[in-house]
Design a protein around this motif. Structure first.
Motif, mmCIF file in Angstrom:
data_model
loop_
_atom_site.group_PDB
_atom_site.id
_atom_site.type_symbol
_atom_site.label_atom_id
_atom_site.label_comp_id
_atom_site.label_asym_id
_atom_site.label_seq_id
_atom_site.Cartn_x
_atom_site.Cartn_y
_atom_site.Cartn_z
ATOM 1 N N ASN A 161 47.044 42.584 45.827
ATOM 2 C CA ASN A 161 46.671 43.319 44.622
ATOM 3 C C ASN A 161 47.728 44.362 44.284
ATOM 4 N N HIS A 162 47.875 44.625 42.994
ATOM 5 C CA HIS A 162 48.788 45.649 42.506
ATOM 6 C C HIS A 162 48.004 46.584 41.589
ATOM 7 N N ASN A 163 48.011 47.883 41.917
ATOM 8 C CA ASN A 163 47.365 48.902 41.091
ATOM 9 C C ASN A 163 48.429 49.675 40.354
ATOM 10 N N ASN A 215 48.783 52.939 38.113
ATOM 11 C CA ASN A 215 48.054 54.152 37.766
ATOM 12 C C ASN A 215 48.767 54.848 36.606
ATOM 13 N N GLU A 266 40.302 50.007 35.658
ATOM 14 C CA GLU A 266 39.472 50.944 36.417
ATOM 15 C C GLU A 266 39.683 52.348 35.852
ATOM 16 N N ILE A 322 44.511 46.834 37.416
ATOM 17 C CA ILE A 322 44.563 46.143 38.703
ATOM 18 C C ILE A 322 44.797 44.660 38.447
ATOM 19 N N SER A 332 42.285 40.316 37.256
ATOM 20 C CA SER A 332 42.856 41.423 36.512
ATOM 21 C C SER A 332 41.703 42.286 36.008
ATOM 22 N N LYS A 342 43.586 52.999 35.670
ATOM 23 C CA LYS A 342 44.366 52.058 36.455
ATOM 24 C C LYS A 342 44.181 50.646 35.922
#
Length: 78
Positions: A51-53, A55, A12, A35, A9, A33
């Motif tokens: 992975n899950h971003n 935003n 960003e 992540i 985790s 973001k």
């Protein structure tokens, strides 16, 4: 969690500014973001990650318009 399974985790922050003086978009873009992801190492040569971003600063500019991104990534070492 185990020797082969891992969670990740992070945060960003991306700052983009256009250098073209003739472009209509002159305001800088700030993307924030979160992540989250998990991965599994099948053996020493192959691993798989999901992975899950998320935003928080979505706009209408191509990739920057993506509010959520889910991707699967595999690695093969030889």
């Amino acid at each position: 969690m185990t020797d082969k399974f891992h969670l990740s985790s992070g945060l960003e922050i991306e700052y983009t500014q256009n250098a073209d003086i003739y472009d209509k978009i002159t305001a800088p873009l700030l993307q924030t973001k979160v992540i989250n992801g998990m991965g599994y190492d099948f053996d020493t040569n192959f691993s798989l990650e999901v992975n899950h971003n998320l935003n928080f600063g979505a706009s209408e500019l191509g990739y920057y318009g993506t509010s959520n991104l889910l991707y699967v990534k595999g690695r093969f070492k030889f």
